[in-house]
Scaffold this motif. Sequence first.
Motif, PDB file in Angstrom:
ATOM      1  N   MET A 183      56.933  33.261  45.190  1.00  0.00           N
ATOM      2  CA  MET A 183      56.393  34.615  45.288  1.00  0.00           C
ATOM      3  C   MET A 183      56.201  35.186  43.881  1.00  0.00           C
ATOM      4  O   MET A 183      57.126  35.201  43.090  1.00  0.00           O
ATOM      5  N   ASP A 184      54.972  35.606  43.591  1.00  0.00           N
ATOM      6  CA  ASP A 184      54.667  36.172  42.270  1.00  0.00           C
ATOM      7  C   ASP A 184      54.856  37.683  42.295  1.00  0.00           C
ATOM      8  O   ASP A 184      54.475  38.348  43.264  1.00  0.00           O
ATOM      9  N   LYS A 185      55.425  38.218  41.214  1.00  0.00           N
ATOM     10  CA  LYS A 185      55.602  39.664  41.102  1.00  0.00           C
ATOM     11  C   LYS A 185      54.509  40.243  40.201  1.00  0.00           C
ATOM     12  O   LYS A 185      54.199  39.692  39.151  1.00  0.00           O
ATOM     13  N   ILE A 186      53.933  41.349  40.652  1.00  0.00           N
ATOM     14  CA  ILE A 186      52.888  42.025  39.888  1.00  0.00           C
ATOM     15  C   ILE A 186      53.355  43.445  39.577  1.00  0.00           C
ATOM     16  O   ILE A 186      53.809  44.162  40.477  1.00  0.00           O
ATOM     17  N   TYR A 187      53.208  43.839  38.323  1.00  0.00           N
ATOM     18  CA  TYR A 187      53.726  45.141  37.911  1.00  0.00           C
ATOM     19  C   TYR A 187      52.635  46.092  37.416  1.00  0.00           C
ATOM     20  O   TYR A 187      52.873  47.288  37.287  1.00  0.00           O
ATOM     21  N   SER A 188      51.447  45.569  37.130  1.00  0.00           N
ATOM     22  CA  SER A 188      50.447  46.382  36.446  1.00  0.00           C
ATOM     23  C   SER A 188      49.151  46.527  37.238  1.00  0.00           C
ATOM     24  O   SER A 188      48.709  45.582  37.907  1.00  0.00           O
ATOM     25  N   LYS A 189      48.543  47.692  37.116  1.00  0.00           N
ATOM     26  CA  LYS A 189      47.232  47.933  37.709  1.00  0.00           C
ATOM     27  C   LYS A 189      46.154  47.086  37.037  1.00  0.00           C
ATOM     28  O   LYS A 189      45.079  46.883  37.597  1.00  0.00           O
ATOM     29  N   ASP A 190      46.461  46.595  35.839  1.00  0.00           N
ATOM     30  CA  ASP A 190      45.485  45.800  35.092  1.00  0.00           C
ATOM     31  C   ASP A 190      45.485  44.333  35.498  1.00  0.00           C
ATOM     32  O   ASP A 190      44.670  43.548  35.001  1.00  0.00           O
ATOM     33  N   ASN A 191      46.400  43.955  36.385  1.00  0.00           N
ATOM     34  CA  ASN A 191      46.437  42.580  36.864  1.00  0.00           C
ATOM     35  C   ASN A 191      45.110  42.251  37.568  1.00  0.00           C
ATOM     36  O   ASN A 191      44.566  43.067  38.309  1.00  0.00           O
ATOM     37  N   SER A 192      44.606  41.033  37.374  1.00  0.00           N
ATOM     38  CA  SER A 192      43.303  40.658  37.924  1.00  0.00           C
ATOM     39  C   SER A 192      43.291  40.704  39.452  1.00  0.00           C
ATOM     40  O   SER A 192      42.269  41.063  40.061  1.00  0.00           O
ATOM     41  N   ILE A 193      44.398  40.350  40.093  1.00  0.00           N
ATOM     42  CA  ILE A 193      44.457  40.384  41.564  1.00  0.00           C
ATOM     43  C   ILE A 193      44.384  41.826  42.063  1.00  0.00           C
ATOM     44  O   ILE A 193      43.707  42.129  43.059  1.00  0.00           O
ATOM     45  N   ILE A 194      45.057  42.725  41.370  1.00  0.00           N
ATOM     46  CA  ILE A 194      45.035  44.145  41.745  1.00  0.00           C
ATOM     47  C   ILE A 194      43.622  44.701  41.577  1.00  0.00           C
ATOM     48  O   ILE A 194      43.096  45.402  42.469  1.00  0.00           O
ATOM     49  N   LYS A 195      42.992  44.393  40.479  1.00  0.00           N
ATOM     50  CA  LYS A 195      41.628  44.866  40.248  1.00  0.00           C
ATOM     51  C   LYS A 195      40.680  44.338  41.319  1.00  0.00           C
ATOM     52  O   LYS A 195      39.843  45.068  41.846  1.00  0.00           O
ATOM     53  N   HIS A 196      40.818  43.065  41.638  1.00  0.00           N
ATOM     54  CA  HIS A 196      39.965  42.439  42.646  1.00  0.00           C
ATOM     55  C   HIS A 196      40.181  43.084  44.019  1.00  0.00           C
ATOM     56  O   HIS A 196      39.217  43.402  44.730  1.00  0.00           O
ATOM     57  N   THR A 197      41.437  43.282  44.372  1.00  0.00           N
ATOM     58  CA  THR A 197      41.764  43.869  45.679  1.00  0.00           C
ATOM     59  C   THR A 197      41.205  45.272  45.805  1.00  0.00           C
ATOM     60  O   THR A 197      40.639  45.641  46.841  1.00  0.00           O
ATOM     61  N   ARG A 198      41.349  46.066  44.760  1.00  0.00           N
ATOM     62  CA  ARG A 198      40.820  47.431  44.769  1.00  0.00           C
ATOM     63  C   ARG A 198      39.304  47.445  44.971  1.00  0.00           C
ATOM     64  O   ARG A 198      38.766  48.266  45.732  1.00  0.00           O
ATOM     65  N   LYS A 199      38.616  46.520  44.332  1.00  0.00           N
ATOM     66  CA  LYS A 199      37.158  46.493  44.392  1.00  0.00           C
ATOM     67  C   LYS A 199      36.647  46.043  45.762  1.00  0.00           C
ATOM     68  O   LYS A 199      35.479  46.262  46.096  1.00  0.00           O
ATOM     69  N   LEU A 200      37.506  45.438  46.571  1.00  0.00           N
ATOM     70  CA  LEU A 200      37.092  45.023  47.912  1.00  0.00           C
ATOM     71  C   LEU A 200      36.852  46.215  48.834  1.00  0.00           C
ATOM     72  O   LEU A 200      36.377  46.043  49.959  1.00  0.00           O
ATOM     73  N   SER A 201      37.171  47.415  48.356  1.00  0.00           N
ATOM     74  CA  SER A 201      36.841  48.611  49.139  1.00  0.00           C
ATOM     75  C   SER A 201      35.351  48.925  49.048  1.00  0.00           C
ATOM     76  O   SER A 201      34.830  49.751  49.801  1.00  0.00           O
ATOM     77  N   GLN A 202      34.642  48.248  48.135  1.00  0.00           N
ATOM     78  CA  GLN A 202      33.211  48.458  47.942  1.00  0.00           C
ATOM     79  C   GLN A 202      32.411  47.397  48.708  1.00  0.00           C
ATOM     80  O   GLN A 202      32.641  46.199  48.550  1.00  0.00           O
ATOM     81  N   LYS A 203      31.477  47.834  49.519  1.00  0.00           N
ATOM     82  CA  LYS A 203      30.677  46.914  50.334  1.00  0.00           C
ATOM     83  C   LYS A 203      29.944  45.891  49.474  1.00  0.00           C
ATOM     84  O   LYS A 203      29.934  44.687  49.784  1.00  0.00           O
ATOM     85  N   LYS A 204      29.334  46.348  48.390  1.00  0.00           N
ATOM     86  CA  LYS A 204      28.573  45.453  47.522  1.00  0.00           C
ATOM     87  C   LYS A 204      29.458  44.337  46.976  1.00  0.00           C
ATOM     88  O   LYS A 204      29.051  43.174  46.906  1.00  0.00           O
ATOM     89  N   TYR A 205      30.684  44.692  46.609  1.00  0.00           N
ATOM     90  CA  TYR A 205      31.611  43.696  46.055  1.00  0.00           C
ATOM     91  C   TYR A 205      32.091  42.741  47.154  1.00  0.00           C
ATOM     92  O   TYR A 205      32.233  41.545  46.919  1.00  0.00           O
ATOM     93  N   ARG A 206      32.324  43.257  48.368  1.00  0.00           N
ATOM     94  CA  ARG A 206      32.728  42.399  49.486  1.00  0.00           C
ATOM     95  C   ARG A 206      31.660  41.351  49.775  1.00  0.00           C
ATOM     96  O   ARG A 206      31.962  40.180  50.032  1.00  0.00           O
ATOM     97  N   ILE A 207      30.395  41.778  49.743  1.00  0.00           N
ATOM     98  CA  ILE A 207      29.294  40.848  49.994  1.00  0.00           C
ATOM     99  C   ILE A 207      29.207  39.815  48.875  1.00  0.00           C
ATOM    100  O   ILE A 207      29.034  38.617  49.119  1.00  0.00           O
ATOM    101  N   GLN A 208      29.348  40.286  47.643  1.00  0.00           N
ATOM    102  CA  GLN A 208      29.266  39.397  46.486  1.00  0.00           C
ATOM    103  C   GLN A 208      30.348  38.322  46.529  1.00  0.00           C
ATOM    104  O   GLN A 208      30.086  37.139  46.272  1.00  0.00           O
ATOM    105  N   LYS A 209      31.573  38.710  46.863  1.00  0.00           N
ATOM    106  CA  LYS A 209      32.696  37.776  46.867  1.00  0.00           C
ATOM    107  C   LYS A 209      32.916  37.119  48.232  1.00  0.00           C
ATOM    108  O   LYS A 209      33.737  36.199  48.357  1.00  0.00           O
ATOM    109  N   ASN A 210      32.209  37.607  49.249  1.00  0.00           N
ATOM    110  CA  ASN A 210      32.344  37.069  50.605  1.00  0.00           C
ATOM    111  C   ASN A 210      33.796  37.140  51.088  1.00  0.00           C
ATOM    112  O   ASN A 210      34.329  36.204  51.672  1.00  0.00           O
TER     113      ASN A 210
END
Length: 262
Positions: free
Chosen positions: A1-28
């Motif tokens: 299990m990986d621990k994440i502490y920062s909003k700047d983490n790439s997984i956090i940034k990616h997850t946040r952007k999945l709230s956008q339809k355009k990004y969901r389509i782009q990343k499928n």
Amino acid sequence: MDKIYSKDNSIIKHTRKLSQKKYRIQKNQFLVEGFRFVSEALKSDFQVPVILLSERVQNKWLTLESRYNICEDTKICLLEDKLFNYISNTDNPQGIAAVVNNKKINVKNEDGFYILVDKVQDPGNMGTIIRTADAAGALGILLTKGTVDVYNEKTLRSTMGSIFHIPVIQDDSLEKLNLLKKHGFKLIASSLDTDKNFYDLDLNKKVIIALGNEGNGISSQILDLSDIKIKIPMPGNAESLNVSIAGAVIMFEVVRQINTEV
């Protein structure tokens, strides 16, 4: 299990952007939240590359983890409660979310029925249609261009997990619809310009049931392609039914006819 502490983490940034339809389509990909939803995703044949957990549910997760079918490639990430709330789309998050890979789905040429959703706009209606089609055993759901995004959080919540049980196919060019029609499926559309009662139709074989926009009904393009125009009898004073209710009435008439034939 990986621990994440920062909003700047790439997984956090990616997850946040999945709230956008355009990004969901782009990343499928799309995001689901809550123990039930994540469980449904893991039980399905959708791939789940990332599971995100809040620290407050870590012990609950460890208790339930053995029940889930978790792929060894799935990354499990532990977040501080505040950071989990940052990526969450709900007011009272349960503390678990998952990134899900979408997948390409083809239509099936077999007896049964499809639902064609034509420019329905309300997320609650769309989610209810998906859930009802799942309950009624539909082969799948076709979506025309201009229909509400089924992977936004409001629609997903309304499906109650049925998004993982029934094929949902975007059909902007109507290629899938025309392919099904070539295979003998009949497109049924509701219209005020007909005296045909849908209860009089044989719905046992290959049919596609069209459901239209809340305000404007079924588009002229779909009406022109329809093979049969029908109406739901309404002996009361209401002029129309909510689209998800109308869909449920028709879908379960199909179920009734199938069960009666058996």
